[in-house]
Design a protein around this motif. Sequence first.
Motif, PDB file in Angstrom:
ATOM      1  N   ASN A 453       0.868  -1.186   0.000  1.00  0.00           N
ATOM      2  CA  ASN A 453       0.000   0.000   0.000  1.00  0.00           C
ATOM      3  C   ASN A 453       0.900   1.230   0.000  1.00  0.00           C
ATOM      4  N   GLU A 454       1.301   1.640  -1.181  1.00  0.00           N
ATOM      5  CA  GLU A 454       2.294   2.704  -1.303  1.00  0.00           C
ATOM      6  C   GLU A 454       1.825   4.001  -0.662  1.00  0.00           C
ATOM      7  N   ALA A 455       0.546   4.265  -0.696  1.00  0.00           N
ATOM      8  CA  ALA A 455       0.024   5.513  -0.136  1.00  0.00           C
ATOM      9  C   ALA A 455       0.213   5.581   1.375  1.00  0.00           C
ATOM     10  N   LYS A 456       0.377   4.432   2.026  1.00  0.00           N
ATOM     11  CA  LYS A 456       0.588   4.411   3.478  1.00  0.00           C
ATOM     12  C   LYS A 456       2.044   4.128   3.852  1.00  0.00           C
ATOM     13  N   CYS A 457       2.914   3.953   2.865  1.00  0.00           N
ATOM     14  CA  CYS A 457       4.338   3.795   3.143  1.00  0.00           C
ATOM     15  C   CYS A 457       4.956   5.173   3.375  1.00  0.00           C
ATOM     16  N   GLU A 458       5.892   5.256   4.290  1.00  0.00           N
ATOM     17  CA  GLU A 458       6.412   6.553   4.725  1.00  0.00           C
ATOM     18  C   GLU A 458       7.938   6.572   4.634  1.00  0.00           C
ATOM     19  N   LEU A 459       8.465   7.710   4.197  1.00  0.00           N
ATOM     20  CA  LEU A 459       9.902   7.873   3.973  1.00  0.00           C
ATOM     21  C   LEU A 459      10.441   9.005   4.836  1.00  0.00           C
ATOM     22  N   PHE A 460      11.592   8.741   5.460  1.00  0.00           N
ATOM     23  CA  PHE A 460      12.285   9.789   6.221  1.00  0.00           C
ATOM     24  C   PHE A 460      13.723   9.852   5.716  1.00  0.00           C
ATOM     25  N   VAL A 461      14.127  11.038   5.273  1.00  0.00           N
ATOM     26  CA  VAL A 461      15.466  11.260   4.732  1.00  0.00           C
ATOM     27  C   VAL A 461      16.260  12.073   5.745  1.00  0.00           C
ATOM     28  N   PHE A 462      17.508  11.663   5.995  1.00  0.00           N
ATOM     29  CA  PHE A 462      18.307  12.337   7.020  1.00  0.00           C
ATOM     30  C   PHE A 462      19.781  12.228   6.656  1.00  0.00           C
ATOM     31  N   GLY A 463      20.596  13.002   7.376  1.00  0.00           N
ATOM     32  CA  GLY A 463      22.041  12.973   7.156  1.00  0.00           C
ATOM     33  C   GLY A 463      22.453  13.762   5.933  1.00  0.00           C
ATOM     34  N   LEU A 486       8.060  12.111   5.651  1.00  0.00           N
ATOM     35  CA  LEU A 486       7.967  12.449   7.065  1.00  0.00           C
ATOM     36  C   LEU A 486       9.031  13.456   7.461  1.00  0.00           C
ATOM     37  N   SER A 487       8.722  14.232   8.500  1.00  0.00           N
ATOM     38  CA  SER A 487       9.702  15.110   9.137  1.00  0.00           C
ATOM     39  C   SER A 487      10.086  14.520  10.484  1.00  0.00           C
ATOM     40  N   ALA A 488      11.051  15.132  11.144  1.00  0.00           N
ATOM     41  CA  ALA A 488      11.496  14.618  12.442  1.00  0.00           C
ATOM     42  C   ALA A 488      10.369  14.645  13.463  1.00  0.00           C
ATOM     43  N   SER A 489       9.461  15.603  13.350  1.00  0.00           N
ATOM     44  CA  SER A 489       8.374  15.721  14.328  1.00  0.00           C
ATOM     45  C   SER A 489       7.217  14.775  14.051  1.00  0.00           C
ATOM     46  N   THR A 490       7.200  14.155  12.880  1.00  0.00           N
ATOM     47  CA  THR A 490       6.112  13.225  12.558  1.00  0.00           C
ATOM     48  C   THR A 490       6.597  11.784  12.422  1.00  0.00           C
ATOM     49  N   LEU A 491       7.873  11.559  12.663  1.00  0.00           N
ATOM     50  CA  LEU A 491       8.420  10.207  12.527  1.00  0.00           C
ATOM     51  C   LEU A 491       8.095   9.385  13.772  1.00  0.00           C
ATOM     52  N   SER A 492       7.159   8.493  13.629  1.00  0.00           N
ATOM     53  CA  SER A 492       6.820   7.554  14.698  1.00  0.00           C
ATOM     54  C   SER A 492       6.853   6.149  14.121  1.00  0.00           C
ATOM     55  N   LEU A 493       7.032   5.189  14.997  1.00  0.00           N
ATOM     56  CA  LEU A 493       7.178   3.815  14.555  1.00  0.00           C
ATOM     57  C   LEU A 493       6.478   2.899  15.542  1.00  0.00           C
ATOM     58  N   LEU A 494       5.531   2.112  15.056  1.00  0.00           N
ATOM     59  CA  LEU A 494       4.787   1.178  15.909  1.00  0.00           C
ATOM     60  C   LEU A 494       4.167   1.884  17.107  1.00  0.00           C
ATOM     61  N   GLY A 495       3.690   3.106  16.877  1.00  0.00           N
ATOM     62  CA  GLY A 495       2.999   3.850  17.920  1.00  0.00           C
ATOM     63  C   GLY A 495       3.890   4.602  18.885  1.00  0.00           C
ATOM     64  N   ALA A 496       5.188   4.681  18.615  1.00  0.00           N
ATOM     65  CA  ALA A 496       6.111   5.369  19.521  1.00  0.00           C
ATOM     66  C   ALA A 496       6.929   6.378  18.729  1.00  0.00           C
ATOM     67  N   PRO A 497       7.276   7.529  19.333  1.00  0.00           N
ATOM     68  CA  PRO A 497       8.114   8.502  18.635  1.00  0.00           C
ATOM     69  C   PRO A 497       9.544   7.989  18.513  1.00  0.00           C
TER      70      PRO A 497
END
Length: 922
Positions: A453-463, A486-497
Amino acid sequence: MGNHKNACPKTLSTTMEKIPVTLSTTDNSSVPAPTPPAEPFRPSKERIMRRIPHGARPAARASLLKALQQVATNNDSNSLRQPVKSKSGHSASLASTVKQNIGIFDSGAAVPPTPSPPARKKRTDQDDLVRRVGQKIDDGSISGAMRIVMSTDAVLRPTPDVLAELREKHPESDPPLVVRSDPPPQEAARITREEVFAAVHSFPKGSAAGPDGLRPQHLADLVGAKLDAHSAPLCDALATVMSIAVDGNIPAEIRPAFFGGKLIALRKKEGGLRPIAIGMILRRLTAKIICTRLKDRSAAILSPQQLGVNVRGGAEAIVHATRKFLESTGDTTKVVLKVDLKNAFNTLSREAVLTAAKERFPEYSDFLTAAYGHHSTLFVDDLTLSSESGVQQGDPLGPLLFSLALHPLVSSLNTELNAWFLDDGTMGGAPATVADCFSRITERARAIGLQVNEAKCELFVFGGTLDSQRNVTAEFIDRFPRLRILSASTLSLLGAPVLDEAIGPLLIEKASTLKVVCERLQLLSSHQALFLLQNCLGAPKIIYMLRCCNAWKYPALLYQLDETMRDCFQNLSNVRTNHNDYPPWRQATLPVSRGGIGIRRSEELSLPAFLASIHSVSGLLSSLLPDHGVVDVSGAVESWKLKARQPEIPELAYRKSQKAWDLPLCNVSLSSLLEVFQGDEISTARLLAQSRPESGIWLNALPSAHIGNLLGDDELKISVGLRLGATICEPHDCVKCLKPVDGYGHHGLSCVFSAGRHPRHGGLNSIICVSAGVPAKLEPRGTSHTTERRPDGCTTFAWKRGLCLAWDVTCVDTVALSHVKATSTTVGAAAVQAEDKKSRLYIYLAGRYLFVPIAFETMGPWGPSAIAFIKELGKRLQQQTGEARSHEFLRQRLSIEIQRGNAASVLGTMEGLDKLNEIFLL
């Protein structure tokens, strides 16, 4: 009993509706309506009883045993006759009605259907909420009660639109399933009675019934709390039938229903549909036993990439590993990609499931082929759906089977970070590598029936530099245009920041949710609401988040959440807490074992939770990121040392335990409270008394009216106020003795005309008498020829060493003027003095009776003789009932009775409360 392959036939010989333990609360619902053998299985639509009455259990056990034995010794579909409707008999007791229904089933007599019961008055949403929560609490399902309070999902009727959505969630198999038969499967070990007994009692409290109408609690009632001569034959029969099922010898006409389930559709808050399937009890039991057998093997096969099956702390490890990966990147631009699979459990190819399972666990391939090698039936009221793909989410084996089928794909990924929690994947590494692996997932997932489900896949770029991050983001968007960035303030994983920037928004969201839930809690009784707040909300609700992130660095954010908790506690308990540093509130936030209510402050709990989590998943972190070193927690450790006021951290063996990190901080808080009350003998005596283990037993008791543990709203307010030293009334003169009563209400506890003294004494005495387990009588006459003094109770048969037991109960006031000087320096001093006094008063019983003085204090402590005697009494109850928690249940009942007596004593100092004794009948 010999090997089941020789001892019994090779087929399961009857449909499950023929087993006669479909129990309901109406007289006509012990069994479903008769249907000809050729007709397909239809689940009963009658209301199902939550438990089997005690008086009906022997008959139900015998009838179920007979049915199972027939199933095990016959191999034709008509080996058992069809069940019949029962007679009407609304005047009979519930146990009599159930026994009558079982007798009708066993005799085969058909009777006319009973008329439908009159329509009930329609309940309001509030009434329905209170009823459903109360039922879950009575079942012992605290988490289930909390889900009802918090849930906004609505149960849907099977309209054409709903049915269409359910069909979309359960697609047809295309192409048709091909079941391979070579090589021949290995033979599975026979299921034992011990495995059956353990599996029956492993279900969560309040688990629902499937199409067969059997709740797990029904079987738990029938096998009892211990494996003895009564339950062993039934467990053996269940083991035999389940062993046949493990061999896959289930006739084709039975298989769709046996491996099907009752389907319930819920409408999510965001608008989607959530299907819940509840399978038949024998299928769930068999799957649970197989899961237990495969626990260690499956974890070894799937980890470290797949941490969602039989891996303790798997979700926490993934969050910590992702954070570690983000922090150790340096100047290179990298990415983290979260992968989402659409409707994964219901669309997974069953051929892939069976191929993977047969390779890894060949001894269970016959059972799994019977379960997933053919279509099964899902019942939606009077309608049915065909389940032809995927694994049922209600199947205990579902997560394992799903992970096995997905594992070849997961293990082929070569990213630096590759962690999965069931169908939630997390990949991290160089952009090109991650992009290639994502493409591989998209392509290879189709081969096993899955869709990304590509629309629900999320990408965070850093470094790296900002320009390089923009370029990488643009490349991913060109290649995968529907990805969410995603931004740093919206990056959560399995319900945790994951990063610190995301902690604040999630805490604000948690506080907002807590306010809404607290409004719903106020619809319940105060005792039930406080119990749920203590055990399910606040710290318990966010403990996973606290363990996964650096929330301890942000006390100001945690303070706002704690303020929300304080307001909620104040509203539910009706006890004023003023502000966050107010001593009663500070005491309330301590654990129950340290004199508190257990409404833990997240500010205090966040650091122990984080440190315990890091140490408990350190091995998993090394497996997930072998080249990234260990997580640096030196800052957290130094902060803990400062707060705990000690130079050393817990020993290595205890660092995984949150309690080892938490208790030193709690002891510091308790010491600071004692410093606040220095010079105040009453407050010091109260606080010391509340820190004794037995003083807080009532707070851990299940607040159920059915077992007599539910306190009224006024009783709860007074009990909480007395424990915390909060004001509970306006100053006034005692209506009994005309002496002044302050705002803390302590006078009523020691007033010579106390309204609660005699009812409390009678209640405590009756509980002990009933729990003795041997014939006993209260206030026996003739124990002495020289005095009219009589003990409170005496057994009529020998208790120990050939002597009958005699006892005398008393409850003394901890903060009475005659005791407070001693109790402010020595915990439990008043109870010790009372027991010594009782021993001297009844010295004349020595040599003829075994006399036990039993003393309690109003603020909680028990005398040493009372503690030892109640412990012995609990052991005897455990031996008689087989219930391992008998001792604790007895302690809770006594503790609740003391709180009722305290409340009656305080209320008895006021006008217009002449019938206070009635609260003991609640």
